[in-house]
Design a protein around this motif. Structure first.
Motif, PDB file in Angstrom:
ATOM      1  N   LEU A 171      -4.739   2.428   1.398  1.00  0.00           N
ATOM      2  CA  LEU A 171      -5.592   1.282   1.084  1.00  0.00           C
ATOM      3  C   LEU A 171      -7.033   1.666   1.357  1.00  0.00           C
ATOM      4  O   LEU A 171      -7.315   2.386   2.323  1.00  0.00           O
ATOM      5  CB  LEU A 171      -5.259   0.084   1.977  1.00  0.00           C
ATOM      6  N   ASN A 172      -7.952   1.168   0.532  1.00  0.00           N
ATOM      7  CA  ASN A 172      -9.360   1.319   0.895  1.00  0.00           C
ATOM      8  C   ASN A 172      -9.794   0.109   1.721  1.00  0.00           C
ATOM      9  O   ASN A 172      -9.072  -0.875   1.858  1.00  0.00           O
ATOM     10  CB  ASN A 172     -10.239   1.548  -0.328  1.00  0.00           C
ATOM     11  N   ARG A 173     -10.976   0.181   2.293  1.00  0.00           N
ATOM     12  CA  ARG A 173     -11.431  -0.855   3.221  1.00  0.00           C
ATOM     13  C   ARG A 173     -11.530  -2.229   2.559  1.00  0.00           C
ATOM     14  O   ARG A 173     -11.234  -3.256   3.185  1.00  0.00           O
ATOM     15  CB  ARG A 173     -12.780  -0.432   3.825  1.00  0.00           C
ATOM     16  N   SER A 179      -6.355  -8.128   3.538  1.00  0.00           N
ATOM     17  CA  SER A 179      -4.931  -8.045   3.903  1.00  0.00           C
ATOM     18  C   SER A 179      -4.675  -8.212   5.395  1.00  0.00           C
ATOM     19  O   SER A 179      -3.627  -7.787   5.892  1.00  0.00           O
ATOM     20  CB  SER A 179      -4.379  -6.688   3.438  1.00  0.00           C
ATOM     21  N   LYS A 180      -5.592  -8.828   6.107  1.00  0.00           N
ATOM     22  CA  LYS A 180      -5.454  -8.918   7.561  1.00  0.00           C
ATOM     23  C   LYS A 180      -5.122 -10.318   8.054  1.00  0.00           C
ATOM     24  O   LYS A 180      -5.236 -10.608   9.228  1.00  0.00           O
ATOM     25  CB  LYS A 180      -6.756  -8.439   8.226  1.00  0.00           C
ATOM     26  N   HIS A 189       4.961  -6.182   5.016  1.00  0.00           N
ATOM     27  CA  HIS A 189       3.537  -5.930   4.793  1.00  0.00           C
ATOM     28  C   HIS A 189       3.282  -5.250   3.451  1.00  0.00           C
ATOM     29  O   HIS A 189       2.279  -5.516   2.798  1.00  0.00           O
ATOM     30  CB  HIS A 189       2.971  -5.074   5.929  1.00  0.00           C
ATOM     31  N   ASP A 190       4.205  -4.355   3.017  1.00  0.00           N
ATOM     32  CA  ASP A 190       3.946  -3.636   1.771  1.00  0.00           C
ATOM     33  C   ASP A 190       3.994  -4.573   0.564  1.00  0.00           C
ATOM     34  O   ASP A 190       3.183  -4.445  -0.363  1.00  0.00           O
ATOM     35  CB  ASP A 190       4.896  -2.441   1.597  1.00  0.00           C
ATOM     36  N   TRP A 191       4.920  -5.554   0.584  1.00  0.00           N
ATOM     37  CA  TRP A 191       4.991  -6.515  -0.522  1.00  0.00           C
ATOM     38  C   TRP A 191       3.755  -7.410  -0.543  1.00  0.00           C
ATOM     39  O   TRP A 191       3.162  -7.643  -1.605  1.00  0.00           O
ATOM     40  CB  TRP A 191       6.259  -7.355  -0.388  1.00  0.00           C
ATOM     41  N   ILE A 192       3.355  -7.894   0.614  1.00  0.00           N
ATOM     42  CA  ILE A 192       2.162  -8.737   0.706  1.00  0.00           C
ATOM     43  C   ILE A 192       0.940  -8.003   0.158  1.00  0.00           C
ATOM     44  O   ILE A 192       0.196  -8.520  -0.683  1.00  0.00           O
ATOM     45  CB  ILE A 192       1.897  -9.152   2.171  1.00  0.00           C
ATOM     46  N   ILE A 193       0.730  -6.785   0.628  1.00  0.00           N
ATOM     47  CA  ILE A 193      -0.458  -6.021   0.234  1.00  0.00           C
ATOM     48  C   ILE A 193      -0.398  -5.646  -1.238  1.00  0.00           C
ATOM     49  O   ILE A 193      -1.422  -5.646  -1.936  1.00  0.00           O
ATOM     50  CB  ILE A 193      -0.615  -4.785   1.141  1.00  0.00           C
ATOM     51  N   SER A 194       0.803  -5.344  -1.744  1.00  0.00           N
ATOM     52  CA  SER A 194       0.957  -5.023  -3.168  1.00  0.00           C
ATOM     53  C   SER A 194       0.526  -6.198  -4.035  1.00  0.00           C
ATOM     54  O   SER A 194      -0.180  -6.019  -5.044  1.00  0.00           O
ATOM     55  CB  SER A 194       2.408  -4.666  -3.479  1.00  0.00           C
ATOM     56  N   ILE A 195       0.940  -7.398  -3.658  1.00  0.00           N
ATOM     57  CA  ILE A 195       0.562  -8.586  -4.430  1.00  0.00           C
ATOM     58  C   ILE A 195      -0.944  -8.813  -4.356  1.00  0.00           C
ATOM     59  O   ILE A 195      -1.600  -9.072  -5.367  1.00  0.00           O
ATOM     60  CB  ILE A 195       1.329  -9.825  -3.942  1.00  0.00           C
ATOM     61  N   ASP A 254      -2.982 -18.967  -0.955  1.00  0.00           N
ATOM     62  CA  ASP A 254      -3.828 -19.857  -0.142  1.00  0.00           C
ATOM     63  C   ASP A 254      -4.740 -19.057   0.783  1.00  0.00           C
ATOM     64  O   ASP A 254      -5.868 -19.465   1.069  1.00  0.00           O
ATOM     65  CB  ASP A 254      -2.961 -20.801   0.694  1.00  0.00           C
ATOM     66  N   SER A 255      -4.254 -17.890   1.260  1.00  0.00           N
ATOM     67  CA  SER A 255      -5.069 -17.067   2.152  1.00  0.00           C
ATOM     68  C   SER A 255      -6.250 -16.447   1.420  1.00  0.00           C
ATOM     69  O   SER A 255      -7.211 -16.003   2.046  1.00  0.00           O
ATOM     70  CB  SER A 255      -4.212 -15.964   2.785  1.00  0.00           C
ATOM     71  N   LEU A 256      -6.191 -16.415   0.084  1.00  0.00           N
ATOM     72  CA  LEU A 256      -7.259 -15.831  -0.739  1.00  0.00           C
ATOM     73  C   LEU A 256      -8.054 -16.921  -1.452  1.00  0.00           C
ATOM     74  O   LEU A 256      -8.590 -16.706  -2.534  1.00  0.00           O
ATOM     75  CB  LEU A 256      -6.655 -14.864  -1.762  1.00  0.00           C
TER      76      LEU A 256
END
Length: 305
Positions: A171-173, A179-180, A189-195, A254-256
């Motif tokens: 991942l880049n910054r 994603s935090k 975590h991988d599914w969340i970050i992928s989406i 919602d987090s985004l």
């Protein structure tokens, strides 16, 4: 392969009762062709010698290895990795499981691809080799073993079937900063970050296998060969899984709330899909291609979602 830049790569390792394999995994990091990396480890309350091993290596390699010390106790795999992510500092981040082996060019290949295509929040991932506990090859390609297609990287595919494995991710910054958050239970975590990457940034892959993905009785998550009994179990749980999945996607979106999200309206329509007439649900899912890879998986998912 010579990189045009030489940025620091931060590797995040979540550990739990990993005494059998962790030293071998860390040795594979020291065997990388790309050497500008550091390793941040967080233990989740191991009852074996894991902490003793990590502290020994931290003392031996203080410029390369750091143990994250906190009072948060056992968080389980997803939140252990997300806690590491919140404490990361470098511009390029990789996840590392305690029991695998990284092939020597893993960092170099992944970073080179990142620097080549990076644009906004960016995620790079690779294929893996599936091996048994003694590193004997089970499958030369995890993607083929699981019938996964890395070209299916848009949100509609990833929401219903993640094909990106956490231990191959970089991942880049900009993606790290999205994603935090505090994400729903029952997700990895991988599914969340992928989406998040699919709806706010960019995903690319390297087709080479860069990890020996070790399968053993204590895997938190592993490679499962598709079988009749596996399919029956999936069918049995699919209705319940789909309701939970929709709820999880809603929490991620919602987090985004204040972030530009591609096709937000369509994703929000997916979140409310269960309010539609059953045939309208199926028509919409088919038309918008919220479907898994492979003919059999597609049919099962379409019928039972």
């Amino acid at each position: 392969m010579e990189l045009k830049k030489n940025p620091k790569v931060e590797i995040l390792m979540a550990t739990y009762n990993g005494e059998n394999y962790i030293e071998e995994q860390i040795e594979s990091l020291f065997n990388q062709t790309y050497t500008n990396w550091n390793l941040l480890i967080r233990d989740d309350g191991s009852k074996d010698r894991t902490i003793e091993i990590v502290k020994k290596l931290e003392k031996q390699y203080p410029s390369k290895i750091k143990l994250l010390r906190d009072n948060k106790g056992g968080l389980r795999a997803k939140d252990n990795f997300l806690e590491l992510l919140r404490n990361s500092k470098e511009n390029y981040i990789m996840f590392c499981d305690q029991d695998d082996i990284w092939l020597p060019n893993k960092i170099e290949l992944t970073l080179n691809k990142m620097l080549e295509i990076e644009d906004g929040p960016t995620l790079i991932h690779t294929d893996l080799k599936v091996v048994d506990k003694n590193l004997n090859i089970i499958a030369n390609s995890f993607w083929k073993f699981q019938n996964l297609n890395p070209n299916r990287k848009t949100y509609n595919y990833l929401i219903v079937q993640n094909n990106i494995t956490g231990c191959t991710m970089m991942l880049n910054r900009k993606l790290v900063n999205l994603s935090k958050g505090d994400f729903p239970n029952g997700t990895m975590h991988d599914w969340i970050i992928s989406i998040i990457a699919s709806i706010s940034g960019k995903i690319a892959y390297v087709s080479e296998q860069t990890v020996l993905y070790r399968q053993h009785p204590f895997n938190q998550i592993g490679a499962t060969k598709i079988s009749i009994s596996y399919i029956k179990l999936k069918i049995k749980n699919l209705k319940e899984d789909s309701i939970r999945q929709i709820s999880q996607v809603k929490d991620i979106i919602d987090s985004l709330e204040n972030i530009e999200v591609k096709n937000r309206d369509e994703i929000e329509e997916f979140i409310t899909i269960k309010t539609k007439n059953i045939w309208l649900q199926k028509k919409w899912i088919f038309r918008k291609k919220f479907l898994k890879n492979g003919i059999l998986k597609k049919i099962i998912h379409w019928i039972y979602f």
